[in-house]
Design a protein around this motif. Structure first.
Motif, short mmCIF file in Angstrom:
data_model
loop_
_atom_site.label_atom_id
_atom_site.label_comp_id
_atom_site.label_asym_id
_atom_site.label_seq_id
_atom_site.Cartn_x
_atom_site.Cartn_y
_atom_site.Cartn_z
N GLN A 61 0.82 -1.20 0.00
CA GLN A 61 0.00 0.00 0.00
C GLN A 61 0.87 1.26 0.00
N LEU A 62 1.93 1.25 0.81
CA LEU A 62 2.83 2.40 0.85
C LEU A 62 3.52 2.61 -0.50
N LYS A 63 3.94 1.54 -1.13
CA LYS A 63 4.58 1.64 -2.44
C LYS A 63 3.63 2.24 -3.47
N GLN A 64 2.37 1.80 -3.43
CA GLN A 64 1.39 2.32 -4.38
C GLN A 64 1.12 3.80 -4.15
N SER A 65 1.01 4.20 -2.88
CA SER A 65 0.72 5.61 -2.60
C SER A 65 1.91 6.50 -2.95
#
Length: 88
Positions: A61-65
């Motif tokens: 999720q952090l990578k996507q954001s």
């Protein structure tokens, strides 16, 4: 021309002997370093939170954001965490 202390030429020999000793030591088989991981450490690695599915989900999720540009950093929270270190 006068040459004083002609016996100083022999002073080179101790250094030469040291070099020879080092060269002979280099030829011998040297022991290699070994690392032994205890059973407790191996168990800690297997039960680590770093390998959990929840952790991996959060990382994704952090990578996507970050990739989409929606990741927001709160400067106040960072400052609160750094403040104790700066006071020391």
């Amino acid at each position: 021309m006068k040459i004083n202390e002609t016996n100083r030429i022999g002073a080179i020999n101790p250094y030469h002997k040291q070099n020879e000793a080092r060269a002979s030591e280099a030829g011998k088989a040297r022991r290699k370093d070994e690392v032994q991981i205890s059973a407790a450490a191996k168990e800690m690695l297997t039960t680590s939170k770093a390998n959990s599915a929840e952790r991996q989900e959060k990382i994704n999720q952090l990578k996507q954001s970050v990739a989409s540009g929606t990741y927001h950093v709160e400067a106040g929270k960072i400052a609160e965490k750094l403040l104790p270190y700066l006071k020391e």
